[in-house]
Each structure stands twice: as structure tokens, then as C-alpha cells.
Design a protein around this motif. Structure first.
Motif, PDB file in Angstrom:
ATOM      1  N   LEU A 293       3.963   2.870   7.789  1.00 13.48           N
ATOM      2  CA  LEU A 293       2.916   3.633   8.470  1.00 13.48           C
ATOM      3  C   LEU A 293       3.313   5.089   8.650  1.00 13.48           C
ATOM      4  CD1 LEU A 293       1.593   1.201  11.219  1.00 13.48           C
ATOM      5  CD2 LEU A 293       0.343   2.130   9.281  1.00 13.48           C
ATOM      6  N   ALA A 294       4.577   5.332   8.998  1.00 13.20           N
ATOM      7  CA  ALA A 294       5.040   6.718   9.149  1.00 13.20           C
ATOM      8  C   ALA A 294       4.886   7.462   7.830  1.00 13.20           C
ATOM      9  CB  ALA A 294       6.496   6.744   9.614  1.00 13.20           C
ATOM     10  N   TYR A 295       5.254   6.818   6.725  1.00 11.96           N
ATOM     11  CA  TYR A 295       5.106   7.453   5.417  1.00 11.96           C
ATOM     12  C   TYR A 295       3.636   7.748   5.127  1.00 11.96           C
ATOM     13  CZ  TYR A 295       4.449   7.925   0.440  1.00 11.96           C
ATOM     14  OH  TYR A 295       4.042   8.374  -0.776  1.00 11.96           O
ATOM     15  N   LEU A 296       2.786   6.740   5.290  1.00 13.26           N
ATOM     16  CA  LEU A 296       1.374   6.918   4.957  1.00 13.26           C
ATOM     17  C   LEU A 296       0.692   7.974   5.827  1.00 13.26           C
ATOM     18  CD1 LEU A 296       0.345   3.206   4.376  1.00 13.26           C
ATOM     19  CD2 LEU A 296       0.459   5.011   2.651  1.00 13.26           C
ATOM     20  N   LEU A 297       1.065   8.053   7.089  1.00 13.31           N
ATOM     21  CA  LEU A 297       0.407   8.989   7.998  1.00 13.31           C
ATOM     22  C   LEU A 297       0.976  10.403   7.947  1.00 13.31           C
ATOM     23  CD1 LEU A 297      -0.001   6.682  11.123  1.00 13.31           C
ATOM     24  CD2 LEU A 297      -1.761   7.371   9.484  1.00 13.31           C
ATOM     25  N   PHE A 298       2.292  10.538   7.710  1.00 13.71           N
ATOM     26  CA  PHE A 298       2.901  11.851   7.859  1.00 13.71           C
ATOM     27  C   PHE A 298       3.573  12.423   6.617  1.00 13.71           C
ATOM     28  CE2 PHE A 298       3.267   9.703  12.043  1.00 13.71           C
ATOM     29  CZ  PHE A 298       2.323  10.471  12.717  1.00 13.71           C
ATOM     30  N   PHE A 299       4.013  11.596   5.673  1.00 13.10           N
ATOM     31  CA  PHE A 299       4.851  12.101   4.599  1.00 13.10           C
ATOM     32  C   PHE A 299       4.255  11.985   3.202  1.00 13.10           C
ATOM     33  CE2 PHE A 299       7.753  10.886   8.011  1.00 13.10           C
ATOM     34  CZ  PHE A 299       8.407  12.095   8.198  1.00 13.10           C
ATOM     35  N   ARG A 300       3.201  11.235   3.034  1.00 14.33           N
ATOM     36  CA  ARG A 300       2.674  11.098   1.681  1.00 14.33           C
ATOM     37  C   ARG A 300       1.923  12.358   1.296  1.00 14.33           C
ATOM     38  NH1 ARG A 300      -2.941   8.435   0.504  1.00 14.33           N
ATOM     39  NH2 ARG A 300      -3.789   8.709   2.568  1.00 14.33           N
ATOM     40  N   LEU A 301       1.925  12.640   0.023  1.00 18.86           N
ATOM     41  CA  LEU A 301       1.216  13.797  -0.485  1.00 18.86           C
ATOM     42  C   LEU A 301      -0.274  13.479  -0.465  1.00 18.86           C
ATOM     43  CD1 LEU A 301       3.526  14.551  -3.529  1.00 18.86           C
ATOM     44  CD2 LEU A 301       3.580  15.621  -1.280  1.00 18.86           C
ATOM     45  N   LYS A 302      -1.041  14.323   0.178  1.00 19.22           N
ATOM     46  CA  LYS A 302      -2.473  14.084   0.303  1.00 19.22           C
ATOM     47  C   LYS A 302      -3.205  14.687  -0.898  1.00 19.22           C
ATOM     48  CE  LYS A 302      -2.517  13.129   4.952  1.00 19.22           C
ATOM     49  NZ  LYS A 302      -1.907  11.957   5.233  1.00 19.22           N
ATOM     50  N   ASP A 303      -4.179  13.951  -1.390  1.00 17.02           N
ATOM     51  CA  ASP A 303      -5.030  14.475  -2.458  1.00 17.02           C
ATOM     52  C   ASP A 303      -5.915  15.578  -1.879  1.00 17.02           C
ATOM     53  OD1 ASP A 303      -5.608  11.153  -3.739  1.00 17.02           O
ATOM     54  OD2 ASP A 303      -4.072  12.603  -4.308  1.00 17.02           O
ATOM     55  N   GLU A 304      -6.285  16.542  -2.717  1.00 19.50           N
ATOM     56  CA  GLU A 304      -7.161  17.610  -2.243  1.00 19.50           C
ATOM     57  C   GLU A 304      -8.503  17.058  -1.772  1.00 19.50           C
ATOM     58  OE1 GLU A 304      -7.501  20.797  -5.021  1.00 19.50           O
ATOM     59  OE2 GLU A 304      -5.347  20.915  -5.328  1.00 19.50           O
ATOM     60  N   GLU A 305      -8.966  15.973  -2.407  1.00 23.15           N
ATOM     61  CA  GLU A 305     -10.238  15.369  -2.031  1.00 23.15           C
ATOM     62  C   GLU A 305     -10.158  14.782  -0.627  1.00 23.15           C
ATOM     63  OE1 GLU A 305     -10.819  12.436  -4.999  1.00 23.15           O
ATOM     64  OE2 GLU A 305     -11.049  13.891  -6.603  1.00 23.15           O
ATOM     65  N   GLU A 306      -9.021  14.200  -0.249  1.00 13.38           N
ATOM     66  CA  GLU A 306      -8.884  13.572   1.056  1.00 13.38           C
ATOM     67  C   GLU A 306      -8.808  14.612   2.160  1.00 13.38           C
ATOM     68  OE1 GLU A 306      -6.429   9.570  -0.230  1.00 13.38           O
ATOM     69  OE2 GLU A 306      -5.431  11.131   0.902  1.00 13.38           O
ATOM     70  N   GLU A 307      -8.291  15.802   1.877  1.00 16.05           N
ATOM     71  CA  GLU A 307      -8.157  16.851   2.890  1.00 16.05           C
ATOM     72  C   GLU A 307      -9.477  17.537   3.171  1.00 16.05           C
ATOM     73  OE1 GLU A 307      -5.055  19.406   1.594  1.00 16.05           O
ATOM     74  OE2 GLU A 307      -3.486  17.927   1.956  1.00 16.05           O
ATOM     75  N   ALA A 308     -10.396  17.496   2.242  1.00 10.91           N
ATOM     76  CA  ALA A 308     -11.680  18.207   2.405  1.00 10.91           C
ATOM     77  C   ALA A 308     -12.618  17.514   3.353  1.00 10.91           C
ATOM     78  CB  ALA A 308     -12.347  18.373   1.052  1.00 10.91           C
TER      79      ALA A 308
ATOM     80  N   TYR B   3       0.829  -1.207   0.000  1.00 11.11           N
ATOM     81  CA  TYR B   3       0.000   0.000   0.000  1.00 11.11           C
ATOM     82  C   TYR B   3       0.867   1.263   0.000  1.00 11.11           C
ATOM     83  CZ  TYR B   3      -3.859   3.098   1.327  1.00 11.11           C
ATOM     84  OH  TYR B   3      -4.791   4.101   1.358  1.00 11.11           O
ATOM     85  N   ALA B   4       1.899   1.273   0.818  1.00  9.06           N
ATOM     86  CA  ALA B   4       2.786   2.434   0.876  1.00  9.06           C
ATOM     87  C   ALA B   4       3.561   2.597  -0.433  1.00  9.06           C
ATOM     88  CB  ALA B   4       3.751   2.305   2.050  1.00  9.06           C
ATOM     89  N   LEU B   5       4.047   1.500  -1.005  1.00  5.50           N
ATOM     90  CA  LEU B   5       4.762   1.575  -2.279  1.00  5.50           C
ATOM     91  C   LEU B   5       3.852   2.084  -3.383  1.00  5.50           C
ATOM     92  CD1 LEU B   5       6.852  -1.714  -2.204  1.00  5.50           C
ATOM     93  CD2 LEU B   5       7.758   0.608  -2.245  1.00  5.50           C
ATOM     94  N   TRP B   6       2.609   1.657  -3.382  1.00  4.18           N
ATOM     95  CA  TRP B   6       1.649   2.105  -4.390  1.00  4.18           C
ATOM     96  C   TRP B   6       1.460   3.619  -4.312  1.00  4.18           C
ATOM     97  CZ3 TRP B   6      -3.583   3.824  -3.772  1.00  4.18           C
ATOM     98  CH2 TRP B   6      -4.280   3.941  -4.977  1.00  4.18           C
TER      99      TRP B   6
END
Length: 85
Positions: free
Chosen positions: A70-85, A42-45
Motif C-alpha cells: 500500500l505504501a508503494y502504491l500510494l506514495f512511491f509508484r510512478l503515476k501516469d499522466e492520465e491519472e494525475e489529470a 497489484y503492487a508487483l504488476w
């Protein structure tokens, strides 16, 4: 046959070292392996989809049983604008 017997003795020795029966030890090992593979995939994807080459390589090479993923997915991945809304 001899190699299989030696392999079983190794599992029994590892299980005994953790104070577990071989069956419980193998079940825990299987669960940790499945968890690690799933969270790594999931993180690699996400890293590949977002073009984060450095994270992709780090996640691919370093095996931390899901902690780095988990650290990458929770803190460092670029969030989509849809997910932030």
C-alpha cells in the motif's frame, strides 16, 4: 490421520491464543491471505510495468500483509499522466 489430528490441534491452540473459535480464526486467516495476495499482485504488476526493479524485488521478498504494498502504491509508484489529470 495422526498428522491431520495434530494439525487441527495446532489451529485450535492458535485460535485459543487469540481468544477465537477455530472457525473464526480460519476465516480471518483466509481473508488476510486473500488480501495479502491481491494487494501484492497489484503492487508487483505496477512495479514491473514501470520498470522499478528495486521495488519489485522488495515487494516480492518482504511480506508485510499489504502494508509495504500500500505504501508503494500510494506514495512511491510512478503515476501516469492520465491519472494525475
Amino acid at each position: 490421520m495422526q498428522q491431520q489430528l495434530e494439525s487441527q490441534m495446532g489451529v485450535e491452540a492458535l485460535a485459543a491464543g487469540f481468544g477465537l473459535t477455530p472457525g473464526v480464526f480460519l476465516a480471518i486467516f483466509l481473508l488476510v491471505s486473500v488480501w495479502s495476495l491481491a494487494i501484492k499482485g497489484y503492487a508487483l504488476w505496477h512495479a514491473a510495468r514501470e520498470g522499478q526493479r528495486t521495488w519489485y524485488i522488495a515487494l516480492l521478498v518482504v511480506n508485510t500483509f499489504g502494508i509495504l504494498e500500500l505504501a508503494y502504491l500510494l506514495f512511491f509508484r510512478l503515476k501516469d499522466e492520465e491519472e494525475e489529470a
